[in-house]
Design an enzyme around this catalytic site. Structure first.
Site, short mmCIF file in Angstrom:
data_model
loop_
_atom_site.label_atom_id
_atom_site.label_comp_id
_atom_site.label_asym_id
_atom_site.label_seq_id
_atom_site.Cartn_x
_atom_site.Cartn_y
_atom_site.Cartn_z
N ALA A 140 -84.41 18.38 -27.36
CA ALA A 140 -85.87 18.41 -27.42
C ALA A 140 -86.36 18.87 -28.79
O ALA A 140 -87.29 18.29 -29.36
CB ALA A 140 -86.42 19.33 -26.33
N ALA A 187 -99.23 31.53 -26.19
CA ALA A 187 -99.76 32.68 -26.92
C ALA A 187 -99.70 34.00 -26.16
O ALA A 187 -100.07 35.03 -26.71
CB ALA A 187 -101.21 32.40 -27.32
N SER A 188 -99.23 33.98 -24.93
CA SER A 188 -99.29 35.21 -24.14
C SER A 188 -98.20 36.22 -24.50
O SER A 188 -98.31 37.40 -24.14
CB SER A 188 -99.20 34.88 -22.64
N TYR A 196 -82.13 21.63 -24.61
CA TYR A 196 -83.08 22.32 -25.48
C TYR A 196 -82.92 21.84 -26.92
O TYR A 196 -83.91 21.55 -27.62
CB TYR A 196 -82.83 23.82 -25.38
#
Length: 237
Positions: free
Chosen positions: A148, A10-11, A145
Protein backbone atom coordinates in the site's frame (compact mmCIF):
# COMPACT_ATOMS: atom_id res chain seq x y z
CA UNK A 1 -6.72 34.68 6.60
CA UNK A 2 -4.76 31.60 7.62
CA UNK A 3 -4.18 28.89 5.01
CA UNK A 4 -6.19 25.76 5.77
CA UNK A 5 -4.62 22.31 5.90
CA UNK A 6 -6.60 19.07 6.21
CA UNK A 7 -4.80 16.40 8.25
CA UNK A 8 -6.11 12.83 8.39
CA UNK A 9 -5.53 10.55 11.35
CA UNK A 10 -5.21 13.62 13.56
CA UNK A 11 -6.42 12.16 16.84
CA UNK A 12 -3.06 10.67 17.87
CA UNK A 13 0.51 9.88 16.88
CA UNK A 14 1.97 11.55 13.82
CA UNK A 15 -1.31 13.15 12.79
CA UNK A 16 -1.64 14.90 16.14
CA UNK A 17 2.02 15.99 16.11
CA UNK A 18 1.62 17.34 12.58
CA UNK A 19 -1.54 19.26 13.41
CA UNK A 20 0.16 20.89 16.40
CA UNK A 21 3.23 21.82 14.35
CA UNK A 22 1.10 23.34 11.58
CA UNK A 23 -0.92 25.37 14.07
CA UNK A 24 2.32 26.64 15.59
CA UNK A 25 3.49 27.71 12.11
CA UNK A 26 0.35 29.76 11.54
CA UNK A 27 -1.93 27.44 9.58
CA UNK A 28 -5.50 26.58 10.47
CA UNK A 29 -6.19 22.85 10.59
CA UNK A 30 -9.14 20.55 10.04
CA UNK A 31 -8.26 17.19 11.55
CA UNK A 32 -10.11 14.04 10.54
CA UNK A 33 -10.18 10.83 12.59
CA UNK A 34 -12.56 8.17 13.81
CA UNK A 35 -11.78 8.97 17.44
CA UNK A 36 -12.94 12.14 19.17
CA UNK A 37 -10.62 14.73 20.66
CA UNK A 38 -11.15 17.84 22.72
CA UNK A 39 -9.95 20.51 20.25
CA UNK A 40 -9.56 23.26 22.83
CA UNK A 41 -7.60 21.11 25.27
CA UNK A 42 -5.49 19.28 22.69
CA UNK A 43 -4.86 21.83 19.94
CA UNK A 44 -6.19 25.24 20.93
CA UNK A 45 -7.87 27.64 18.55
CA UNK A 46 -7.76 27.43 14.75
CA UNK A 47 -8.29 23.67 14.91
CA UNK A 48 -11.51 21.87 14.00
CA UNK A 49 -12.00 18.15 14.51
CA UNK A 50 -14.18 16.07 12.21
CA UNK A 51 -15.08 12.50 13.13
CA UNK A 52 -15.21 10.26 10.09
CA UNK A 53 -14.21 6.77 8.99
CA UNK A 54 -12.00 7.36 5.97
CA UNK A 55 -12.29 3.73 4.90
CA UNK A 56 -15.90 4.46 3.89
CA UNK A 57 -14.96 5.61 0.40
CA UNK A 58 -18.50 6.43 -0.71
CA UNK A 59 -18.77 9.01 2.08
CA UNK A 60 -15.63 10.95 1.11
CA UNK A 61 -17.22 13.29 -1.48
CA UNK A 62 -19.79 14.43 1.08
CA UNK A 63 -17.10 14.81 3.74
CA UNK A 64 -15.10 17.14 1.48
CA UNK A 65 -18.21 19.14 0.58
CA UNK A 66 -18.97 19.66 4.27
CA UNK A 67 -15.42 20.83 5.04
CA UNK A 68 -15.49 23.24 2.10
CA UNK A 69 -18.85 24.65 3.14
CA UNK A 70 -17.69 25.20 6.71
CA UNK A 71 -14.09 26.31 6.17
CA UNK A 72 -13.55 27.29 2.56
CA UNK A 73 -10.98 25.89 0.12
CA UNK A 74 -7.95 24.09 1.60
CA UNK A 75 -4.37 25.02 0.82
CA UNK A 76 -2.95 21.67 1.95
CA UNK A 77 -3.84 18.02 2.46
CA UNK A 78 -1.83 15.61 4.60
CA UNK A 79 -2.81 11.99 3.97
CA UNK A 80 -1.59 10.41 7.19
CA UNK A 81 -4.33 8.01 8.35
CA UNK A 82 -3.28 4.38 8.00
CA UNK A 83 -3.48 0.95 9.53
CA UNK A 84 -0.74 -1.67 9.64
CA UNK A 85 -1.87 -5.21 10.38
CA UNK A 86 0.99 -7.51 11.29
CA UNK A 87 0.63 -10.95 9.72
CA UNK A 88 2.04 -13.34 7.16
CA UNK A 89 0.18 -13.15 3.87
CA UNK A 90 -0.71 -16.89 3.61
CA UNK A 91 -2.63 -16.67 6.87
CA UNK A 92 -4.13 -13.18 6.53
CA UNK A 93 -7.87 -13.07 6.06
CA UNK A 94 -9.00 -11.39 2.85
CA UNK A 95 -10.94 -8.87 4.91
CA UNK A 96 -7.69 -7.79 6.63
CA UNK A 97 -5.96 -7.37 3.26
CA UNK A 98 -8.86 -5.28 2.01
CA UNK A 99 -8.87 -3.17 5.17
CA UNK A 100 -5.21 -2.21 4.80
CA UNK A 101 -5.42 -1.46 1.08
CA UNK A 102 -8.66 0.45 1.53
CA UNK A 103 -7.45 2.84 4.23
CA UNK A 104 -3.77 3.09 3.32
CA UNK A 105 -4.06 3.46 -0.46
CA UNK A 106 -7.57 3.80 -1.88
CA UNK A 107 -8.78 6.31 0.69
CA UNK A 108 -5.89 8.79 0.17
CA UNK A 109 -6.37 8.56 -3.60
CA UNK A 110 -10.11 9.22 -3.43
CA UNK A 111 -9.79 11.97 -0.81
CA UNK A 112 -7.08 13.67 -2.86
CA UNK A 113 -9.32 13.50 -5.94
CA UNK A 114 -11.99 15.65 -4.33
CA UNK A 115 -9.71 17.99 -2.38
CA UNK A 116 -7.43 18.65 -5.37
CA UNK A 117 -10.39 19.88 -7.44
CA UNK A 118 -10.52 22.94 -5.22
CA UNK A 119 -6.77 23.41 -5.47
CA UNK A 120 -6.96 23.25 -9.26
CA UNK A 121 -9.55 26.00 -9.40
CA UNK A 122 -7.36 28.25 -7.22
CA UNK A 123 -4.10 27.19 -8.94
CA UNK A 124 -2.31 26.61 -5.64
CA UNK A 125 -2.00 23.83 -3.13
CA UNK A 126 0.19 21.30 -1.35
CA UNK A 127 -0.43 17.58 -0.97
CA UNK A 128 1.74 15.50 1.36
CA UNK A 129 1.30 11.73 1.54
CA UNK A 130 2.75 9.84 4.49
CA UNK A 131 4.56 6.68 3.49
CA UNK A 132 6.98 4.37 5.28
CA UNK A 133 10.50 3.13 4.69
CA UNK A 134 8.92 -0.34 4.65
CA UNK A 135 7.78 0.47 1.10
CA UNK A 136 11.42 0.18 0.03
CA UNK A 137 13.08 -2.02 2.65
CA UNK A 138 10.29 -4.49 3.38
CA UNK A 139 9.62 -5.94 6.81
CA UNK A 140 8.51 -9.36 7.99
CA UNK A 141 4.74 -9.55 8.43
CA UNK A 142 4.02 -6.22 6.72
CA UNK A 143 3.81 -7.23 3.06
CA UNK A 144 0.34 -5.76 2.46
CA UNK A 145 1.17 -2.57 4.35
CA UNK A 146 4.39 -2.24 2.32
CA UNK A 147 2.45 -2.75 -0.93
CA UNK A 148 0.00 0.00 0.00
CA UNK A 149 2.77 2.45 0.90
CA UNK A 150 4.73 1.65 -2.26
CA UNK A 151 1.58 2.36 -4.23
CA UNK A 152 1.20 5.69 -2.41
CA UNK A 153 4.73 6.68 -3.42
CA UNK A 154 4.04 5.84 -7.07
CA UNK A 155 0.80 7.80 -6.87
CA UNK A 156 2.72 10.77 -5.48
CA UNK A 157 5.24 10.88 -8.32
CA UNK A 158 2.66 10.63 -11.09
CA UNK A 159 0.18 13.05 -9.51
CA UNK A 160 2.97 15.62 -9.14
CA UNK A 161 3.26 15.66 -12.92
CA UNK A 162 -0.51 15.96 -13.36
CA UNK A 163 -0.98 18.85 -10.94
CA UNK A 164 2.32 20.70 -11.20
CA UNK A 165 1.30 22.87 -14.16
CA UNK A 166 -1.47 24.34 -11.94
CA UNK A 167 0.90 25.30 -9.14
CA UNK A 168 0.18 22.31 -6.91
CA UNK A 169 3.00 20.29 -5.36
CA UNK A 170 2.67 16.63 -4.39
CA UNK A 171 5.25 14.99 -2.15
CA UNK A 172 5.71 12.08 0.20
CA UNK A 173 7.34 11.69 3.60
CA UNK A 174 8.60 8.18 4.30
CA UNK A 175 8.73 7.72 8.04
CA UNK A 176 10.97 5.25 9.76
CA UNK A 177 9.97 3.40 12.89
CA UNK A 178 8.75 5.88 15.50
CA UNK A 179 6.95 5.43 18.80
CA UNK A 180 3.33 5.03 17.71
CA UNK A 181 0.57 2.48 18.30
CA UNK A 182 1.69 0.70 15.12
CA UNK A 183 5.29 0.11 16.27
CA UNK A 184 4.31 -0.77 19.83
CA UNK A 185 3.05 -4.06 18.43
CA UNK A 186 6.60 -5.10 17.50
CA UNK A 187 8.48 -7.39 19.86
CA UNK A 188 11.53 -6.22 21.80
CA UNK A 189 14.01 -8.13 19.64
CA UNK A 190 12.73 -6.43 16.46
CA UNK A 191 12.85 -3.01 18.11
CA UNK A 192 16.46 -3.52 19.21
CA UNK A 193 17.44 -4.76 15.75
CA UNK A 194 15.85 -1.75 14.04
CA UNK A 195 17.46 0.72 16.44
CA UNK A 196 20.88 -0.88 15.92
CA UNK A 197 20.62 -0.15 12.18
CA UNK A 198 20.49 3.59 12.84
CA UNK A 199 23.75 5.55 12.60
CA UNK A 200 22.21 7.73 15.32
CA UNK A 201 21.40 4.65 17.45
CA UNK A 202 17.78 5.73 17.87
CA UNK A 203 14.42 5.99 16.17
CA UNK A 204 13.21 9.12 14.44
CA UNK A 205 10.77 11.14 16.53
CA UNK A 206 7.22 12.14 15.72
CA UNK A 207 8.28 15.77 15.87
CA UNK A 208 11.01 15.19 13.27
CA UNK A 209 8.60 13.56 10.84
CA UNK A 210 6.01 16.28 11.48
CA UNK A 211 8.73 18.85 10.78
CA UNK A 212 9.39 17.34 7.35
CA UNK A 213 5.68 17.42 6.54
CA UNK A 214 5.48 21.04 7.66
CA UNK A 215 8.48 21.95 5.51
CA UNK A 216 6.75 20.54 2.41
CA UNK A 217 3.77 22.79 3.16
CA UNK A 218 5.96 25.86 3.62
CA UNK A 219 6.97 28.58 1.17
CA UNK A 220 10.53 27.21 1.22
CA UNK A 221 9.31 24.00 -0.47
CA UNK A 222 7.51 25.68 -3.38
CA UNK A 223 10.04 24.17 -5.80
CA UNK A 224 9.90 20.66 -4.34
CA UNK A 225 7.49 18.17 -5.90
CA UNK A 226 7.29 14.51 -6.87
CA UNK A 227 9.81 13.45 -4.26
CA UNK A 228 9.98 11.21 -1.20
CA UNK A 229 11.61 12.70 1.91
CA UNK A 230 12.88 10.01 4.28
CA UNK A 231 12.95 10.64 8.05
CA UNK A 232 14.21 7.50 9.77
CA UNK A 233 17.37 8.38 11.75
CA UNK A 234 19.34 6.74 8.95
CA UNK A 235 18.05 3.19 9.41
CA UNK A 236 17.52 2.72 5.65
CA UNK A 237 20.83 4.34 4.63
Amino acid sequence: MKDLVIVTGASSGLGSATAKRLLHEGFSVVGIARRPVDPAATFGEHYTHVRADLSELEALPGLVRTILADHGPPFGLVNNAAVGLDGLLPTMHNSEIARVLNLDLLSPIVLTKYVSRQMLSHRRGRIVNVSSIVARTGFRGLSVYAAAKAGLEGFTRSLARDLGPRGITVNCVAAGFVDTEMTRGLNDADLVRIKNRSPLARFATLEEVAGAITYLLSADASGVTGTVVTVDAGTSA
